[in-house]
Each structure stands twice: as structure tokens, then as C-alpha cells.
Design a protein around this motif. Sequence first.
Motif, PDB file in Angstrom:
ATOM      1  N   SER A 191       0.824  -1.203   0.000  1.00 58.56           N
ATOM      2  CA  SER A 191       0.000   0.000   0.000  1.00 58.56           C
ATOM      3  C   SER A 191       0.860   1.255   0.000  1.00 58.56           C
ATOM      4  CB  SER A 191      -0.930  -0.003   1.222  1.00 58.56           C
ATOM      5  OG  SER A 191      -1.719   1.163   1.255  1.00 58.56           O
ATOM      6  N   ARG A 192       1.913   1.263   0.784  1.00 57.44           N
ATOM      7  CA  ARG A 192       2.813   2.429   0.816  1.00 57.44           C
ATOM      8  C   ARG A 192       3.515   2.609  -0.530  1.00 57.44           C
ATOM      9  NH1 ARG A 192       3.462   0.305   6.018  1.00 57.44           N
ATOM     10  NH2 ARG A 192       5.308  -0.901   5.419  1.00 57.44           N
ATOM     11  N   PHE A 193       3.890   1.501  -1.139  1.00 52.89           N
ATOM     12  CA  PHE A 193       4.532   1.578  -2.461  1.00 52.89           C
ATOM     13  C   PHE A 193       3.554   2.124  -3.500  1.00 52.89           C
ATOM     14  CE2 PHE A 193       5.310  -0.381  -6.612  1.00 52.89           C
ATOM     15  CZ  PHE A 193       6.583   0.118  -6.879  1.00 52.89           C
ATOM     16  N   LEU A 194       2.314   1.654  -3.480  1.00 47.78           N
ATOM     17  CA  LEU A 194       1.323   2.143  -4.423  1.00 47.78           C
ATOM     18  C   LEU A 194       1.049   3.635  -4.221  1.00 47.78           C
ATOM     19  CD1 LEU A 194      -1.284  -0.783  -4.469  1.00 47.78           C
ATOM     20  CD2 LEU A 194       0.476  -0.261  -6.169  1.00 47.78           C
ATOM     21  N   SER A 195       1.024   4.074  -2.963  1.00 47.68           N
ATOM     22  CA  SER A 195       0.826   5.497  -2.682  1.00 47.68           C
ATOM     23  C   SER A 195       1.931   6.322  -3.320  1.00 47.68           C
ATOM     24  CB  SER A 195       0.799   5.742  -1.167  1.00 47.68           C
ATOM     25  OG  SER A 195      -0.367   5.203  -0.585  1.00 47.68           O
ATOM     26  N   PHE A 196       3.170   5.848  -3.188  1.00 44.77           N
ATOM     27  CA  PHE A 196       4.284   6.574  -3.796  1.00 44.77           C
ATOM     28  C   PHE A 196       4.167   6.571  -5.315  1.00 44.77           C
ATOM     29  CE2 PHE A 196       8.467   6.310  -5.860  1.00 44.77           C
ATOM     30  CZ  PHE A 196       8.962   7.558  -5.512  1.00 44.77           C
ATOM     31  N   ALA A 197       3.900   5.412  -5.888  1.00 49.34           N
ATOM     32  CA  ALA A 197       3.874   5.292  -7.347  1.00 49.34           C
ATOM     33  C   ALA A 197       2.728   6.066  -7.974  1.00 49.34           C
ATOM     34  CB  ALA A 197       3.774   3.818  -7.746  1.00 49.34           C
ATOM     35  N   LEU A 198       1.571   6.083  -7.322  1.00 50.04           N
ATOM     36  CA  LEU A 198       0.378   6.667  -7.924  1.00 50.04           C
ATOM     37  C   LEU A 198       0.126   8.108  -7.503  1.00 50.04           C
ATOM     38  CD1 LEU A 198      -1.988   3.586  -7.523  1.00 50.04           C
ATOM     39  CD2 LEU A 198      -0.789   4.317  -9.593  1.00 50.04           C
ATOM     40  N   ARG A 199       0.793   8.553  -6.439  1.00 47.80           N
ATOM     41  CA  ARG A 199       0.575   9.923  -5.963  1.00 47.80           C
ATOM     42  C   ARG A 199       1.752  10.851  -6.241  1.00 47.80           C
ATOM     43  NH1 ARG A 199      -1.665   8.968   0.208  1.00 47.80           N
ATOM     44  NH2 ARG A 199      -3.847   8.488  -0.291  1.00 47.80           N
ATOM     45  N   HIS A 200       2.958  10.321  -6.142  1.00 45.37           N
ATOM     46  CA  HIS A 200       4.113  11.211  -6.085  1.00 45.37           C
ATOM     47  C   HIS A 200       5.206  10.935  -7.122  1.00 45.37           C
ATOM     48  CE1 HIS A 200       2.210  12.307  -2.338  1.00 45.37           C
ATOM     49  NE2 HIS A 200       2.413  11.110  -1.838  1.00 45.37           N
ATOM     50  N   GLY A 201       5.513   9.666  -7.374  1.00 45.05           N
ATOM     51  CA  GLY A 201       6.676   9.386  -8.202  1.00 45.05           C
ATOM     52  C   GLY A 201       6.483   8.337  -9.264  1.00 45.05           C
ATOM     53  N   PRO A 202       5.461   8.458 -10.117  1.00 45.51           N
ATOM     54  CA  PRO A 202       5.267   7.426 -11.159  1.00 45.51           C
ATOM     55  C   PRO A 202       6.461   7.291 -12.091  1.00 45.51           C
ATOM     56  CG  PRO A 202       3.946   9.380 -11.630  1.00 45.51           C
ATOM     57  CD  PRO A 202       4.468   9.537 -10.233  1.00 45.51           C
ATOM     58  N   GLU A 203       7.125   8.410 -12.376  1.00 42.51           N
ATOM     59  CA  GLU A 203       8.271   8.367 -13.287  1.00 42.51           C
ATOM     60  C   GLU A 203       9.437   7.598 -12.687  1.00 42.51           C
ATOM     61  OE1 GLU A 203       9.121  11.557 -10.466  1.00 42.51           O
ATOM     62  OE2 GLU A 203       7.332  10.980 -11.591  1.00 42.51           O
ATOM     63  N   LYS A 204       9.533   7.565 -11.363  1.00 45.30           N
ATOM     64  CA  LYS A 204      10.621   6.831 -10.713  1.00 45.30           C
ATOM     65  C   LYS A 204      10.382   5.327 -10.748  1.00 45.30           C
ATOM     66  CE  LYS A 204      11.985  10.672  -7.754  1.00 45.30           C
ATOM     67  NZ  LYS A 204      12.211  11.171  -6.381  1.00 45.30           N
ATOM     68  N   VAL A 205       9.112   4.949 -10.884  1.00 44.59           N
ATOM     69  CA  VAL A 205       8.769   3.524 -11.019  1.00 44.59           C
ATOM     70  C   VAL A 205       8.769   3.128 -12.486  1.00 44.59           C
ATOM     71  CG1 VAL A 205       7.012   1.778 -10.484  1.00 44.59           C
ATOM     72  CG2 VAL A 205       7.405   3.666  -8.894  1.00 44.59           C
ATOM     73  N   GLY A 206       8.597   4.118 -13.366  1.00 49.31           N
ATOM     74  CA  GLY A 206       8.574   3.833 -14.799  1.00 49.31           C
ATOM     75  C   GLY A 206       7.185   3.629 -15.358  1.00 49.31           C
ATOM     76  N   ILE A 207       6.153   4.200 -14.689  1.00 52.40           N
ATOM     77  CA  ILE A 207       4.786   4.048 -15.183  1.00 52.40           C
ATOM     78  C   ILE A 207       4.244   5.398 -15.637  1.00 52.40           C
ATOM     79  CG2 ILE A 207       4.322   2.066 -13.710  1.00 52.40           C
ATOM     80  CD1 ILE A 207       2.716   3.957 -11.883  1.00 52.40           C
ATOM     81  N   HIS A 208       3.180   5.343 -16.420  1.00 54.98           N
ATOM     82  CA  HIS A 208       2.536   6.546 -16.930  1.00 54.98           C
ATOM     83  C   HIS A 208       1.151   6.686 -16.304  1.00 54.98           C
ATOM     84  CE1 HIS A 208       0.939   9.582 -19.630  1.00 54.98           C
ATOM     85  NE2 HIS A 208      -0.082   8.775 -19.881  1.00 54.98           N
ATOM     86  N   LEU A 209       0.848   7.878 -15.791  1.00 55.46           N
ATOM     87  CA  LEU A 209      -0.496   8.199 -15.327  1.00 55.46           C
ATOM     88  C   LEU A 209      -1.166   9.075 -16.379  1.00 55.46           C
ATOM     89  CD1 LEU A 209       0.049   9.178 -11.558  1.00 55.46           C
ATOM     90  CD2 LEU A 209      -0.162   6.896 -12.577  1.00 55.46           C
ATOM     91  N   ASP A 210      -2.434   8.793 -16.670  1.00 53.73           N
ATOM     92  CA  ASP A 210      -3.133   9.688 -17.585  1.00 53.73           C
ATOM     93  C   ASP A 210      -3.540  10.958 -16.841  1.00 53.73           C
ATOM     94  OD1 ASP A 210      -5.497   9.243 -16.160  1.00 53.73           O
ATOM     95  OD2 ASP A 210      -6.405   7.972 -17.694  1.00 53.73           O
ATOM     96  N   ALA A 211      -4.252  11.852 -17.507  1.00 54.74           N
ATOM     97  CA  ALA A 211      -4.587  13.146 -16.917  1.00 54.74           C
ATOM     98  C   ALA A 211      -5.442  13.022 -15.665  1.00 54.74           C
ATOM     99  CB  ALA A 211      -5.313  14.009 -17.958  1.00 54.74           C
TER     100      ALA A 211
END
Length: 206
Positions: free
Chosen positions: A24-44
Motif C-alpha cells: 500500500s505504501r509503495f502504491l501510494s508513492f507510485a500513484l501519488r508522487h513518483g510514477p516516473e521513478k517507477v517507470g509508469i505513466h499516469l493519464d490526466a
Amino acid sequence: MKRQNRKACHATQIAIEKELGAISRFLSFALRHGPEKVGIHLDAHGWANIEELVRQSNRCGKRLSPEQVRTVVAVSDKQRFAISSDGLYIRANQGHSIAATDVGLAPVEPPEFLFHGTAQRFVASILTTGISKRSRNHVHLSADEVTAIHVGQRHGKPVVLPILSRAMHVDGHEFYLSANGVWLTDYVPQRYIQSTRGLNGNMLAQ
């Protein structure tokens, strides 16, 4: 033997909860703050493809499966995340620090009072300058004092700040309600903050 089995089951449950908490903490980071550091793309609107999230997470050394992602979403008591109706995408319901993220919330009229949980060491500054969103996209407010206390406890000795939210709304400030019940606004000026309360309910300042 039964006692040993109970102990083993309890230990297993603790291990599972610990693992889900870390995910859950990892998902919070990836989806809220640092998607580029995980290598994923968020849409608008903050949505990420679950398969891409899992693939990139494993490349980064974070072991993750689609089943674990869906389990974290399902068991989260705070409903931090949402999965799209087709089951292919995930996003955080609120808490983003990514400026371009728009989770598609429409302005709504708030109740007369909302509450902001913080730590006592921040109160003097807040009563001088108001409540700002800082690195996030919005100020987060709670619908009740109990939830606000829990929020404040994350940062130290908790204090609850009652907010004259209806008066703010009448004066032109917009409010939004996230899917998991968190109230959002851009800024709370000092004049809308009432007397602060500590954990025991005692008045601290005005």
C-alpha cells in the motif's frame, strides 16, 4: 497443539498484513508522487495500467502481482485507491503531489464544519498563515473529529482544527469530496479556523 496452531495462524496473519501495508505504501508513492521513478505513466486523471504497474515494479525490484494490487485495494479501510470498472486501471483517490493530475471531482457544498488534523507543533504557524496544501494538490479535511485526530497522530501530539467550511463556501472557496470521503480544498485562510482542540478535547488556542 491447538495453541501452537493458533500462534502459527496469528504469525501468518501478521506477516500478511505487514506485506499488504508495504504494498500500500509503495502504491501510494507510485500513484501519488513518483510514477516516473517507477517507470509508469499516469493519464490526466491519475489512472495507471495495472499490468504496466506490476511489470515496472518488478523491474525496479519491488515484487508485485495483479492479485496483490487488487487485494490491497479491496482491504484498504481508508479506500486510498480505486480500480476502473473494466478492472484494467488503478489510481489513488486523492493525495497527489503531481500538479497535472485531475481525478475528475466536481465542486460540492460542504457541511457547516470540517476538521483538519495536525500536530501541536504546527498550530502557531497555521493560526498565523492558514492551512496550505504545500506539496499536495489540495488541503485535506475530515468530516469528523475522530478521523482528524487519527490524521494528527501521524505527525505528533494531535490537535484538531475546526474549519468554518460552509462560510468558506459562501465566500467563494470551492470544495471537493474524494471517493474515500476526504474533503479537499485549495487553501484555508486563518479567519475560518476556530478554536483548536487537543486529544482530550481541551481548547488549546483561539
